[in-house]
Design a protein around this motif. Sequence first.
Motif, PDB file in Angstrom:
ATOM      1  N   PHE B 191       0.597  -1.652   0.376  1.00  0.00           N
ATOM      2  CA  PHE B 191       0.218  -0.049  -0.383  1.00  0.00           C
ATOM      3  C   PHE B 191       1.016   1.017  -0.076  1.00  0.00           C
ATOM      4  CE2 PHE B 191      -3.617   2.390   2.728  1.00  0.00           C
ATOM      5  CZ  PHE B 191      -3.641   2.962   1.697  1.00  0.00           C
ATOM      6  N   ILE B 192       2.144   1.706   0.805  1.00  0.00           N
ATOM      7  CA  ILE B 192       3.033   2.730   1.021  1.00  0.00           C
ATOM      8  C   ILE B 192       3.443   2.848  -0.286  1.00  0.00           C
ATOM      9  CG2 ILE B 192       4.915   3.291   1.784  1.00  0.00           C
ATOM     10  CD1 ILE B 192       2.995   2.326   4.698  1.00  0.00           C
ATOM     11  N   ALA B 193       4.141   1.719  -1.020  1.00  0.00           N
ATOM     12  CA  ALA B 193       4.760   2.017  -2.025  1.00  0.00           C
ATOM     13  C   ALA B 193       3.199   2.171  -3.160  1.00  0.00           C
ATOM     14  CB  ALA B 193       5.176   0.833  -2.516  1.00  0.00           C
ATOM     15  N   LYS B 194       2.455   1.879  -2.603  1.00  0.00           N
ATOM     16  CA  LYS B 194       1.542   2.441  -4.049  1.00  0.00           C
ATOM     17  C   LYS B 194       1.941   3.713  -3.981  1.00  0.00           C
ATOM     18  CE  LYS B 194      -0.451  -1.473  -5.579  1.00  0.00           C
ATOM     19  NZ  LYS B 194      -0.981  -2.727  -5.345  1.00  0.00           N
ATOM     20  N   VAL B 195       1.403   4.138  -2.823  1.00  0.00           N
ATOM     21  CA  VAL B 195       0.732   5.840  -2.300  1.00  0.00           C
ATOM     22  C   VAL B 195       2.082   6.657  -2.568  1.00  0.00           C
ATOM     23  CG1 VAL B 195      -0.149   7.781  -0.642  1.00  0.00           C
ATOM     24  CG2 VAL B 195      -0.937   4.687  -0.786  1.00  0.00           C
ATOM     25  N   LYS B 196       3.591   5.516  -2.471  1.00  0.00           N
ATOM     26  CA  LYS B 196       4.193   6.977  -3.094  1.00  0.00           C
ATOM     27  C   LYS B 196       4.416   7.038  -4.762  1.00  0.00           C
ATOM     28  CE  LYS B 196       7.508   6.273   1.189  1.00  0.00           C
ATOM     29  NZ  LYS B 196       7.932   5.463   1.658  1.00  0.00           N
ATOM     30  N   LYS B 197       4.206   6.006  -5.240  1.00  0.00           N
ATOM     31  CA  LYS B 197       4.136   6.245  -6.501  1.00  0.00           C
ATOM     32  C   LYS B 197       3.577   6.754  -7.341  1.00  0.00           C
ATOM     33  CE  LYS B 197       4.461   2.806 -10.106  1.00  0.00           C
ATOM     34  NZ  LYS B 197       4.174   1.229 -10.836  1.00  0.00           N
ATOM     35  N   ALA B 198       2.134   7.284  -6.677  1.00  0.00           N
ATOM     36  CA  ALA B 198       1.207   8.043  -6.762  1.00  0.00           C
ATOM     37  C   ALA B 198       1.448   9.680  -6.607  1.00  0.00           C
ATOM     38  CB  ALA B 198      -0.480   7.547  -6.233  1.00  0.00           C
ATOM     39  N   LYS B 199       1.969   9.082  -5.279  1.00  0.00           N
ATOM     40  CA  LYS B 199       2.727  11.135  -5.245  1.00  0.00           C
ATOM     41  C   LYS B 199       3.843  11.445  -6.356  1.00  0.00           C
ATOM     42  CE  LYS B 199       5.485  12.523  -1.002  1.00  0.00           C
ATOM     43  NZ  LYS B 199       6.276  11.635  -0.394  1.00  0.00           N
ATOM     44  N   GLU B 200       4.516  10.462  -6.601  1.00  0.00           N
ATOM     45  CA  GLU B 200       5.227  10.927  -7.967  1.00  0.00           C
ATOM     46  C   GLU B 200       4.804  11.353  -9.546  1.00  0.00           C
ATOM     47  OE1 GLU B 200       8.464  12.052  -6.697  1.00  0.00           O
ATOM     48  OE2 GLU B 200       7.974  10.914  -4.989  1.00  0.00           O
ATOM     49  N   ILE B 201       3.850  10.320  -9.459  1.00  0.00           N
ATOM     50  CA  ILE B 201       2.846  10.919 -10.954  1.00  0.00           C
ATOM     51  C   ILE B 201       2.227  12.229 -11.695  1.00  0.00           C
ATOM     52  CG2 ILE B 201       1.372   9.855 -12.573  1.00  0.00           C
ATOM     53  CD1 ILE B 201       2.065   7.370 -11.853  1.00  0.00           C
TER      54      ILE B 201
END
Lengths: 95, 308
Positions: B191-201
């Motif tokens: 979950f945290i990896a996905k939120v971090k990925k979403a943050k960069e986009i």
Amino acid sequence: MAKGKIIYKRAKDIPLNAMSVGSMLFNKTGAWRNVKPIIDYDNCIKCMICWKFCPDICIVIEDENPVIDYDYCKGCAVCVVECPKKCISLVEEGR
Amino acid sequence: MERGKTMKLSIPEEELVGSGHLACQGCGATLCMRYALKALGQNTILDIPACCWSVIDGPFPHTSVKVPLFHTAFETAACVASGIRAGLDVLGRGETNVVAWAGDGGTFDIGIQALSGATERNDNIIYICYDNEAYMNTGIQRSSATPYGAWTTTTPVKHFKKMPKKDLVRIMAAHRIPYTATASVGYPEDFIAKVKKAKEIQGTTFLHIFSPCPPGWKSQPEKSIQLARLAVSTCYFPVYEIENGEKYTVNKVIKKPRPVKEFLEQQGRFRHLTEEQVNGIQKNVIVSYNELLKKAGLDLEVHVEIKK
């Protein structure tokens, strides 16, 4: 941010813009609890899985040990089920 | 904070959600917020329509999160986030994350037009929907995220919900959204990896989080995390991501799914289902999971034996 409960006694004390000025820490949710989790530190392997899954954020890390803050623990027992060493036991809360 | 060798934390240590909040025992939504804010950090503005979190946060003038939080009307989560984003861009604060945070009612039913609009404009916001599969805040009414067979107060046992759950992630993929994903509170690292990925986009990102609700599901509070994981290992709620509406990636590939009955029987809301209906759910779960595996380009087909 103020830690205690904020009570406005007069209408003119209320800020014109509705905004939060205090934290919910005044609300000691430990009173909701009817079972109490207790960590057996002799068997604890400090994996911090209990800390990771605590929905009430009441397990704090002190000196690399998980410590339960009973002021806020609601007694949901998620930590008891998730503990891989099964070293958290539940006792009934005394009156 | 520096940590010694004995302890390795798999998720960030910083806490931006405080104790004393008003969530029920074993609430999945609180964990969602806790993990999301761990990934997003302090430089975040939340915008919350009517949902469980508008109550969990606490009454005026108190709050339990340590970032700015904007309460708004039920249908406006995405458009208010767009507005906050536009304002921040004018101020030159492009690096601040704007997060629309809504439950399944405010996303699947009431907020879907605002979300669709924001996605079409491709505003630089993160939309996180924590899905507890009904309007739990107002007293367990059915939403379009409620699955087939579930009891709610508006779909009582005799007339339980007969329609399947809306597949919102595929609706978002049809918008060609830059990034959309599903996650579960049972797997915080993912979950945290996905939120971090979403943050960069740069652009709209949509995350659909599976969040157990013990009072609404009539399950035991201590089983919350177990249920969240069972939903993934039975393929009931697959964890995957879609980039630009085309590239599917299944993050947790389940080669040998467990029978969905294990997940259903722990919840009082499915207690009235007959063997036949459970088998029907099992069949649909496996069919849709195989479809997903096919889309992700995986040469794998799963099946579960139905015991008679």
